[in-house]
Write a protein that holds these residues in place. Structure first.
Motif, PDB file in Angstrom:
ATOM      1  N   MET B  41       0.815  -1.223   0.000  1.00 18.97           N
ATOM      2  CA  MET B  41       0.000   0.000   0.000  1.00 18.97           C
ATOM      3  C   MET B  41       0.850   1.276   0.000  1.00 18.97           C
ATOM      4  N   GLN B  42       2.148   1.137   0.254  1.00 13.84           N
ATOM      5  CA  GLN B  42       2.981   2.334   0.406  1.00 13.84           C
ATOM      6  C   GLN B  42       2.902   3.238  -0.827  1.00 13.84           C
ATOM      7  N   ARG B  43       2.786   4.540  -0.598  1.00 13.62           N
ATOM      8  CA  ARG B  43       2.702   5.512  -1.686  1.00 13.62           C
ATOM      9  C   ARG B  43       4.093   6.007  -2.039  1.00 13.62           C
ATOM     10  N   LYS B 104       2.054  10.216  -3.916  1.00 14.23           N
ATOM     11  CA  LYS B 104       2.017  10.326  -2.455  1.00 14.23           C
ATOM     12  C   LYS B 104       1.508  11.724  -2.072  1.00 14.23           C
TER      13      LYS B 104
END
Ligand code: FES
Lengths: 105, 361
Positions: B41-43, B104
């Motif tokens: 899920m990291q942006r 992000k």
């Protein structure tokens, strides 16, 4: 707010910049550990469509809901825009003897 | 004459879906450990900035070539390239930035979202909410406003999508209605009233830009402004986006609570995946909409043992599944493709009816 401190989880059960779910009395809550290593608590379900926030992503002060990516500031409960329009309820927390307690009032 | 279901969101199918427990329901999700999901899920701004710079450079290149060779046949391939960027790749930018997962940085998502919405002629707020419902109630009749082809399918209507005509016509009509300070009745069911002023504001801004392009064309006695901005480039460039988009759900099940039954993953080449921002991993995207487009190939690897084998190419998807299904559904609207699962997968429940799958622990 009346005091009703409830033991939620071990402090080290929640990673930094992460969230964990917790149930008590048939209600869902979410416990957050911020990047500054502080603990916060909110209602556990998104105010949009009642989805578990514990499956979401914590980024700084923000919890993003796993369903439609709605964002809340988990420290204040503020909804940060569509599709979430209603703020989250927040609860005071404290850490004692390595346990996270939340005040359900 | 085959029975036609009522796909309206304000008709009897809506109440029927609610009473059957299909609305706002619990869907099957493949099991992915939390640690791995957090990584997925990291942006990141890097991938989206790289892809957006390339996107803008391609726009400039094709627009420059089209202008330079305007009046000769050599301008045609440049317009084809420009049109595909304008009318097709804008769809995936709209989609990914609408989810807020491409970049992000929030304002970058919002900026590219508005630009893409303008190109593809979608009202930013109405479509944000429509897509929200599409994710809550994917291909649930009477609930999902984004069911691309209703059964029994009209093959003419499907063919017209490739030319962007119905899209541009309906979009222009809505732009005028929204600019006049009104929403359509079904839109009012999924857009909260607090957001309506934003709909009207954006529609007025978009309409003003469209009018400005027409005024510029008249003022400069040139077709070029309207070839580059407005419904025309959407119409001559929509075909590839439609080609991609129809692979997502066509022929698969309606009214089920398992994305493995109602969405399709198709392997695509890197150029297609750049234009489509990896939306070919469609089962993955629906099951975990928090995962940004650049991480979808990794998510695919993580859950592929529990999902149907993807179509090997768009050709296989069209000739093996989509076209035969559309043909058959003309007379048999209930016909549904049920894609086989690998032996390692959690089986579908016995029927393809509602609430068929058991959520993973
Ligand atoms: S359920 Fe949380 S944003 Fe929709």
């Amino acid at each position: 707010m009346a005091d009703n401190w409830v033991d939620a989880c071990a402090a080290d059960a929640v990673d930094e910049e992460d969230v964990m779910g917790f149930s008590h009395g048939g209600q869902n809550y979410a416990i957050y550990r911020s990047p500054e290593d502080k603990f916060y608590a909110t209602d556990g379900l998104c105010t949009h469509e009642q989805v578990e926030l514990a499956d979401g992503l914590v980024m700084g002060d923000i919890i993003e809901c796993p369903m439609h990516n709605g964002r809340f500031n988990y420290k204040t409960g503020e909804a940060k825009g569509a599709p979430v329009c209603v703020n989250l309820k927040t609860y005071p927390t404290k850490v004692e003897s390595g346990r996270v307690l939340i005040n359900l009032g | 004459m085959p029975m036609k279901r009522d796909y309206s969101l304000v008709g009897p199918e809506n109440a029927a879906a609610v009473s059957k427990g299909l609305a706002n329901a619990q869907w099957y999700r493949c099991a992915v450990p939390r640690k791995q999901m957090k990584e997925l899920m990291q942006r990141s701004d890097a991938a989206a900035i790289r892809d957006t710079i390339l996107w803008v450079l391609l726009f400039i290149l094709f627009a420059a070539g089209a202008t330079y060779f305007w009046g000769t046949w050599i301008c045609v391939p440049f317009f084809i390239g420009y049109g595909v960027l304008y009318g097709s790749s804008s769809d995936s930018r709209w989609h990914e930035c609408g989810h807020g997962t491409a970049f992000k940085t929030r304002w970058l998502n919002d900026l590219v979202y508005k630009v893409a919405c303008f190109m593809i002629m979608r009202d930013p707020e109405v479509w944000r909410w429509s897509h929200t419902r599409h994710h809550t109630d994917t291909i649930i009749v009477g609930r999902d406003p984004e069911i691309a082809v209703q059964r029994p399918p009209s093959l003419w209507k499907v063919a017209l999508y490739f030319f962007g005509w119905p899209t541009a016509y309906v979009a222009l009509k809505k732009l005028v209605i929204h600019s006049a300070g009104r929403l359509l009745p079904d839109e009012a069911t999924w857009v909260p009233e607090s957001e309506w002023p934003k709909v009207y504001r954006d529609a007025r801004i978009f309409l003003a830009i469209h009018i400005a392009a027409v005024v510029a064309a008249i003022a400069f006695h040139s077709w070029l402004p309207v070839m580059f901005v407005g419904p025309l480039p959407l119409m001559y460039g929509a075909w590839l986006g439609v080609y991609f988009g129809l692979t997502q759900h066509i022929g698969l099940a309606e009214d089920v609570l398992d994305h493995r039954l109602c969405a399709r993953t198709v392997y695509m080449n890197p150029i297609f995946r750049f234009l489509y921002l990896n939306m070919n991993y469609h089962v993955e995207h629906h099951m975990f909409p928090m995962v940004p487009y650049h991480a979808l190939p990794k998510l695919h690897q993580a859950i592929k043992a529990d999902t149907p084998t993807p179509c090997a190419s768009t050709i296989e998807a069209y000739f093996g599944e989509i076209l035969p299904a559309l043909w058959r559904q003309r007379n048999d609207p209930g016909y549904t493709i049920r894609r086989p699962l690998p032996s390692s997968a959690t089986p579908y429940a016995a029927t393809s009816g509602p609430a068929v799958a058991v959520p993973a622990e």
